[in-house]
Design a protein around this motif. Structure first.
Motif, PDB file in Angstrom:
ATOM      1  N   GLY A 139     -26.586  -5.081  25.141  1.00 33.47           N
ATOM      2  CA  GLY A 139     -25.184  -5.416  24.944  1.00 33.47           C
ATOM      3  C   GLY A 139     -24.307  -4.747  25.982  1.00 33.47           C
ATOM      4  O   GLY A 139     -24.749  -4.442  27.105  1.00 33.47           O
ATOM      5  N   LEU A 140     -23.067  -4.510  25.623  1.00 35.09           N
ATOM      6  CA  LEU A 140     -22.124  -3.826  26.506  1.00 35.09           C
ATOM      7  C   LEU A 140     -21.993  -2.376  26.070  1.00 35.09           C
ATOM      8  O   LEU A 140     -21.818  -2.090  24.889  1.00 35.09           O
ATOM      9  N   ARG A 141     -22.064  -1.498  27.045  1.00 33.68           N
ATOM     10  CA  ARG A 141     -21.928  -0.082  26.754  1.00 33.68           C
ATOM     11  C   ARG A 141     -20.779   0.501  27.576  1.00 33.68           C
ATOM     12  O   ARG A 141     -20.661   0.214  28.759  1.00 33.68           O
ATOM     13  N   LEU A 142     -19.983   1.337  26.930  1.00 36.49           N
ATOM     14  CA  LEU A 142     -18.788   1.879  27.556  1.00 36.49           C
ATOM     15  C   LEU A 142     -19.136   3.030  28.496  1.00 36.49           C
ATOM     16  O   LEU A 142     -19.782   3.999  28.094  1.00 36.49           O
ATOM     17  N   GLN A 160     -26.682  -6.932  15.673  1.00 35.69           N
ATOM     18  CA  GLN A 160     -26.870  -8.375  15.686  1.00 35.69           C
ATOM     19  C   GLN A 160     -28.376  -8.593  15.753  1.00 35.69           C
ATOM     20  O   GLN A 160     -28.981  -8.515  16.809  1.00 35.69           O
ATOM     21  N   ALA A 161     -28.957  -8.848  14.611  1.00 37.00           N
ATOM     22  CA  ALA A 161     -30.417  -8.883  14.519  1.00 37.00           C
ATOM     23  C   ALA A 161     -31.028 -10.093  15.217  1.00 37.00           C
ATOM     24  O   ALA A 161     -32.176 -10.059  15.652  1.00 37.00           O
ATOM     25  N   GLN A 162     -30.264 -11.151  15.336  1.00 36.85           N
ATOM     26  CA  GLN A 162     -30.768 -12.372  15.974  1.00 36.85           C
ATOM     27  C   GLN A 162     -30.591 -12.259  17.482  1.00 36.85           C
ATOM     28  O   GLN A 162     -29.485 -12.281  17.980  1.00 36.85           O
ATOM     29  N   THR A 163     -31.696 -12.153  18.185  1.00 31.99           N
ATOM     30  CA  THR A 163     -31.613 -12.040  19.637  1.00 31.99           C
ATOM     31  C   THR A 163     -31.337 -13.403  20.267  1.00 31.99           C
ATOM     32  O   THR A 163     -30.493 -13.525  21.153  1.00 31.99           O
ATOM     33  N   GLU A 164     -32.080 -14.411  19.814  1.00 32.88           N
ATOM     34  CA  GLU A 164     -31.906 -15.763  20.347  1.00 32.88           C
ATOM     35  C   GLU A 164     -32.009 -16.768  19.209  1.00 32.88           C
ATOM     36  O   GLU A 164     -32.829 -16.607  18.303  1.00 32.88           O
ATOM     37  N   CYS A 213     -20.592  -9.498  18.758  1.00 27.36           N
ATOM     38  CA  CYS A 213     -19.759  -8.950  17.700  1.00 27.36           C
ATOM     39  C   CYS A 213     -19.386  -7.528  18.115  1.00 27.36           C
ATOM     40  O   CYS A 213     -20.194  -6.823  18.760  1.00 27.36           O
ATOM     41  N   ALA A 214     -18.182  -7.089  17.795  1.00 29.60           N
ATOM     42  CA  ALA A 214     -17.748  -5.748  18.209  1.00 29.60           C
ATOM     43  C   ALA A 214     -16.849  -5.133  17.147  1.00 29.60           C
ATOM     44  O   ALA A 214     -16.264  -5.827  16.310  1.00 29.60           O
ATOM     45  N   LEU A 215     -16.725  -3.812  17.222  1.00 29.11           N
ATOM     46  CA  LEU A 215     -15.993  -3.025  16.232  1.00 29.11           C
ATOM     47  C   LEU A 215     -15.130  -2.012  16.960  1.00 29.11           C
ATOM     48  O   LEU A 215     -15.570  -1.436  17.969  1.00 29.11           O
ATOM     49  N   GLY A 228     -25.741  -8.682  21.087  1.00 30.61           N
ATOM     50  CA  GLY A 228     -25.508 -10.084  21.426  1.00 30.61           C
ATOM     51  C   GLY A 228     -26.572 -11.015  20.880  1.00 30.61           C
ATOM     52  O   GLY A 228     -27.728 -10.629  20.664  1.00 30.61           O
ATOM     53  N   THR A 229     -26.163 -12.260  20.653  1.00 30.45           N
ATOM     54  CA  THR A 229     -27.077 -13.326  20.241  1.00 30.45           C
ATOM     55  C   THR A 229     -26.934 -14.468  21.232  1.00 30.45           C
ATOM     56  O   THR A 229     -25.836 -14.979  21.439  1.00 30.45           O
ATOM     57  N   ARG A 230     -28.049 -14.843  21.852  1.00 27.86           N
ATOM     58  CA  ARG A 230     -28.025 -15.967  22.793  1.00 27.86           C
ATOM     59  C   ARG A 230     -28.235 -17.251  22.009  1.00 27.86           C
ATOM     60  O   ARG A 230     -29.290 -17.449  21.386  1.00 27.86           O
TER      61      ARG A 230
END
Lengths: 115, 115
Positions: free
Chosen positions: A42-45, B6-10, B92-94, B108-110
């Motif tokens: 993912g994205l890491r800060l 996000q457990a679903q990779t693809e 998804c982000a927090l 991330g999920t592709r």
């Protein structure tokens, strides 16, 4: 529309080179961020800045430094590039409490390859 | 510490099928924001939605809908009648509700929509 621009879409550098990645936003945002994106992670800060000349480390700051001399510009510096810094780098900005609070606007990204 | 899973990779679905992308988060904050971003092949992250932790109402925007359930710490994203243009990586982000606004991303999920 908010616009965040990054100086290069693609960059190829050699190990040991000093690398500058530039990011500019045109919405007078207070906060700016640098992330790196790697497959499966993912994205890491890396670093963020909430004001001119202010900076804070993110989750993975090792091997990087930043500079924010003007409000609209936030630079990411790789002092001595290494192959494990090959990645996609994304810049983002937010307006803080006055505007666009908590909604990050992203640049198009710079794909850096270190040989 | 904050964490987004996000457990679903693809995921691959045939065009016009519905698809749900899962997001589970962890935070000690009582007030926070949740986000979904789309990253098409061009690379630039596109903001889709922000949800405040106090607002558990589901949201619908065209073919997109989001289901926020605080009891299970989930913020799932459903695309109805999927289209090829929906093919992308979805993050998804927090973030904290107050403070420096930095985002913690999932991996991330592709999503691939098969014509």
């Amino acid at each position: 529309d908010v616009k965040v621009t990054q100086s290069s879409r693609y960059l190829v550098k050699r190990t040991g080179e000093k690398v500058f990645l530039e990011c500019v936003q045109d919405m007078d945002h207070e906060n700016m961020f640098w992330y790196r994106q790697d497959p499966g992670l993912g994205l890491r800060l890396i670093y963020f800045s909430y004001d001119v000349k202010m900076k804070e480390k993110g989750d993975i700051p090792e091997g990087y430094s930043v500079s924010r001399e003007k409000k609209e510009r936030f630079s990411l510096i790789l002092e001595s590039a290494s192959t494990n810094q090959t990645s996609m780098y994304l810049c983002a900005s937010t307006g803080g409490v006055r505007r666009h609070y908590n909604e990050q606007f992203f640049g198009p990204g710079t794909r850096l390859t270190v040989l | 510490a904050q964490k987004v899973t996000q457990a679903q990779t693809e995921i691959s679905v045939v065009e016009k099928e519905d698809v749900t992308l899962d997001c589970v988060y962890e935070t000690r904050d009582t007030t926070y924001y949740l986000f979904w971003y789309k990253q098409p092949p061009s690379g630039e992250l596109v903001f889709l939605i922000r949800r405040n932790s106090f607002d558990e109402q589901n949201e619908i925007s065209g073919r997109y809908s989001w289901n926020f359930q605080k009891s299970t710490s989930s913020f799932n994203f459903t695309i109805t009648a999927s289209q090829v243009v929906d093919s992308a990586v979805y993050f998804c982000a927090l973030s904290e509700a107050f403070g420096n606004e930095k985002l913690t991303f999932g991996t991330g999920t592709r999503l691939t929509i098969i014509p």
